[in-house]
Design a protein around this motif. Structure first.
Motif, PDB file in Angstrom:
ATOM      1  N   THR A  74     -34.984-111.724 -15.242  1.00 36.10           N
ATOM      2  CA  THR A  74     -35.104-110.420 -15.257  1.00 36.10           C
ATOM      3  C   THR A  74     -33.710-109.771 -15.798  1.00 36.10           C
ATOM      4  O   THR A  74     -33.951-108.996 -16.793  1.00 36.10           O
ATOM      5  CB  THR A  74     -35.644-109.540 -13.925  1.00 36.10           C
ATOM      6  N   SER A  75     -32.643-110.433 -15.474  1.00 34.40           N
ATOM      7  CA  SER A  75     -31.234-109.857 -15.811  1.00 34.40           C
ATOM      8  C   SER A  75     -31.172-110.117 -17.474  1.00 34.40           C
ATOM      9  O   SER A  75     -30.684-109.363 -18.154  1.00 34.40           O
ATOM     10  CB  SER A  75     -30.272-110.359 -15.054  1.00 34.40           C
ATOM     11  N   ILE A 109     -33.395-107.828 -19.705  1.00 35.77           N
ATOM     12  CA  ILE A 109     -33.091-106.426 -19.644  1.00 35.77           C
ATOM     13  C   ILE A 109     -31.804-106.539 -20.514  1.00 35.77           C
ATOM     14  O   ILE A 109     -31.554-105.540 -21.272  1.00 35.77           O
ATOM     15  CB  ILE A 109     -32.737-105.984 -18.409  1.00 35.77           C
ATOM     16  N   GLU A 110     -31.064-107.377 -20.608  1.00 32.42           N
ATOM     17  CA  GLU A 110     -29.697-107.501 -21.352  1.00 32.42           C
ATOM     18  C   GLU A 110     -29.702-108.091 -22.743  1.00 32.42           C
ATOM     19  O   GLU A 110     -29.309-107.202 -23.538  1.00 32.42           O
ATOM     20  CB  GLU A 110     -28.743-108.379 -20.550  1.00 32.42           C
ATOM     21  N   ARG A 141     -39.572-106.353 -24.688  1.00 32.02           N
ATOM     22  CA  ARG A 141     -39.367-106.768 -23.378  1.00 32.02           C
ATOM     23  C   ARG A 141     -40.778-107.476 -23.096  1.00 32.02           C
ATOM     24  O   ARG A 141     -42.024-106.453 -23.045  1.00 32.02           O
ATOM     25  CB  ARG A 141     -38.719-106.075 -22.310  1.00 32.02           C
ATOM     26  N   GLY A 177     -40.041-101.253 -14.200  1.00 36.06           N
ATOM     27  CA  GLY A 177     -38.786-100.860 -14.438  1.00 36.06           C
ATOM     28  C   GLY A 177     -37.891-101.926 -14.603  1.00 36.06           C
ATOM     29  O   GLY A 177     -37.685-102.364 -15.790  1.00 36.06           O
ATOM     30  N   SER A 178     -37.121-101.977 -13.743  1.00 39.92           N
ATOM     31  CA  SER A 178     -36.107-103.193 -13.859  1.00 39.92           C
ATOM     32  C   SER A 178     -36.276-104.352 -12.842  1.00 39.92           C
ATOM     33  O   SER A 178     -35.344-104.949 -12.539  1.00 39.92           O
ATOM     34  CB  SER A 178     -34.922-102.246 -13.156  1.00 39.92           C
ATOM     35  N   GLN A 179     -37.670-104.515 -12.495  1.00 37.77           N
ATOM     36  CA  GLN A 179     -37.867-105.713 -11.512  1.00 37.77           C
ATOM     37  C   GLN A 179     -39.355-106.256 -11.907  1.00 37.77           C
ATOM     38  O   GLN A 179     -40.145-105.440 -12.269  1.00 37.77           O
ATOM     39  CB  GLN A 179     -37.727-105.275 -10.191  1.00 37.77           C
TER      40      GLN A 179
END
Length: 465
Positions: free
Chosen positions: A389-390, A393-394, A401, A443-445
């Motif tokens: 996930t990191s 996003i990076e 994505r 979102g972020s997960q």
């Protein structure tokens, strides 16, 4: 007679009796295979050759006609990565010229070489670069029944291969094998194929010490082959005469025409549809299905009446006419107003921690504009969803994505080691159809997709962010 190892003999009447005296010493010729040819009165020592010939039918069978260059040699079915396979017509002239290109041009084979082919002969690379190049050069063909990543290099050493052919993700599977001191214990001097992605090109060449990689581009039925003879990673060669990359809708492949009704070529750095002019020197033989043949022909690209072969491939133009493969038409999809190249995203995801290979495609989400990205991942045991996930996003902007993940032990591929996308798109992210672990990016997960989550996405009560 003994020295010649003859198994039959016709003797003149003047020597018939002499031969009769020694016939018991003739090891290879039985008596019934000795005949007498009489110019006048026969001695009747042996059966009469004159009588035998007189009773022999006078009409000789006509020898079979030599094969014509424009006659079909075989049919090769397309791989069917984006639809049903089609029977491409392979004429004798095409088989011969393609086999010469691979045998003499790309692999530079000689009678002392051994060409290792782990591909099926029903695919054009196996047929042309494998069987054809060996027949035309006299090189030995080492043909494996079925590709095996674990036995590949032991085969190479056993047969003392000096060249091999590849396609699709085959080299990635070799690279995913555990490293071994035997990785460089081989006699390979050159390899050729297509589908070697830039994310592993240099790593593969360095680990296995392959000095010459001859990546090519070409379709079984196409007339627009290109070859990279300069070991430039990621490139499939340079544009040739009659070949053009046209501006098009990258999601549909529909060409864009100007106010005069003609097509326009892309500029350096842009991606478009590869086409090639159909002519006597670059013919398009088509398929057994005439309707399918007509669908592949683009009319009036640059002038009224001209005809071009539509490759169905999106190609990127680089400086000095170098080109690289971008995606198949139908694989690139649009999301949030942006075009997403499945190959481009997959190459980035393949560098994520714990990922062995990825297959990226777009899936429909009710109420969403376009298709959302989804990735099927084949991972190592140390794969961490949190680390992945990191990474996503990076490394990737929002529109690139993968909003959905599918974790698999084995990737579904075609018989020619290309990723299957059609069935994956149909299955989407429906947990009732898929038994593999499913996740979606909230979102972020990444959260697990169960039946409740799937229903909320289908009903629109949960939105992709």
């Amino acid at each position: 007679i003994q020295i010649s190892n003859a198994c039959a003999c016709i003797v003149g009447s003047e020597h018939a009796e002499k031969l009769h005296e020694v016939r018991e010493t003739l090891e290879n010729i039985p008596s019934e295979m000795i005949f007498e040819q009489a110019e006048s009165v026969p001695t009747e020592t042996f059966p009469s050759a004159n009588l035998l010939l007189a009773n022999f039918p006078g009409d000789r069978p006509q020898p079979p006609a030599l094969p014509r260059g424009d006659a079909p040699m075989c049919y090769i079915y397309t791989s069917g990565t984006t639809g049903l396979p089609k029977a491409a017509i392979i004429k004798n002239s095409r088989w011969f010229s393609a086999s010469c290109l691979f045998g003499r041009g790309l692999l530079e084979l000689h009678p002392g070489d051994v060409n290792y082919v782990p591909l099926p002969l029903y695919h054009s690379t196996g047929m042309f670069a494998g069987l054809g190049s060996s027949l035309l050069t006299g090189a030995t063909l080492a043909l494996r029944t079925k590709f095996s990543a674990s036995n590949f290099w032991s085969d190479i050493r056993q047969f003392e291969a000096t060249a091999f052919v590849y396609i699709g993700e085959l080299l990635r599977y070799l690279l995913n094998q555990p490293a071994s001191p035997e990785d460089t214990n081989h006699k390979i001097r050159v390899i050729t194929g297509n589908g070697l992605r830039p994310d592993i090109w240099t790593t593969f060449a360095k680990r296995f010490q392959i000095s010459e990689i001859r990546e090519f581009y070409g379709a079984t039925e196409g007339n627009a082959p290109t070859v990279n003879l300069e070991n430039r990673p990621g490139m499939v060669g340079r544009l040739g005469p009659g070949q053009s990359i046209l501006r098009c809708d990258l999601a549909t492949g529909d060409v864009l025409r100007n106010s005069d009704g003609f097509c326009e070529k892309v500029a350096v750095g842009e991606t478009g549809l590869l086409v090639a002019q159909i002519s006597t020197t670059t013919p398009f033989d088509g398929y057994a299905d005439k309707a399918a043949t007509e669908k592949k022909i683009l009319h009036d690209a640059f002038a009224k009446g001209d005809r071009s072969f539509n490759s169905g491939d999106l190609i990127t133009l680089h400086e000095n006419w170098w080109i690289s493969f971008a995606d198949r038409v139908g694989d690139t999809f649009r999301w949030k107003g942006e075009n997403v190249s499945t190959n481009e995203v997959a190459e980035i995801l393949n560098d994520a921690p714990g990922v062995l290979e990825s297959n990226v495609y777009g899936v429909l989400v009710p109420g969403a504009d376009g298709r959302a990205g989804m990735a099927s991942l084949n991972c190592r045991e140390d794969f961490s969803l949190e680390d992945f996930t990191s990474f996503v996003i990076e490394k990737l902007p929002g529109y690139q994505r993968p909003y959905f993940l599918r974790l698999q032990q084995d990737m579904r591929i075609t018989g020619t080691f290309k990723h299957q996308k059609v069935d994956y798109r149909k299955e989407g992210f429906d947990p009732s159809l898929i038994k593999d672990p499913l996740f979606f990016l909230d979102g972020s997960q990444y959260l697990t997709v169960d039946q409740d989550v799937f229903s909320s996405l289908q009903e629109g009560t949960r939105k992709l962010r």
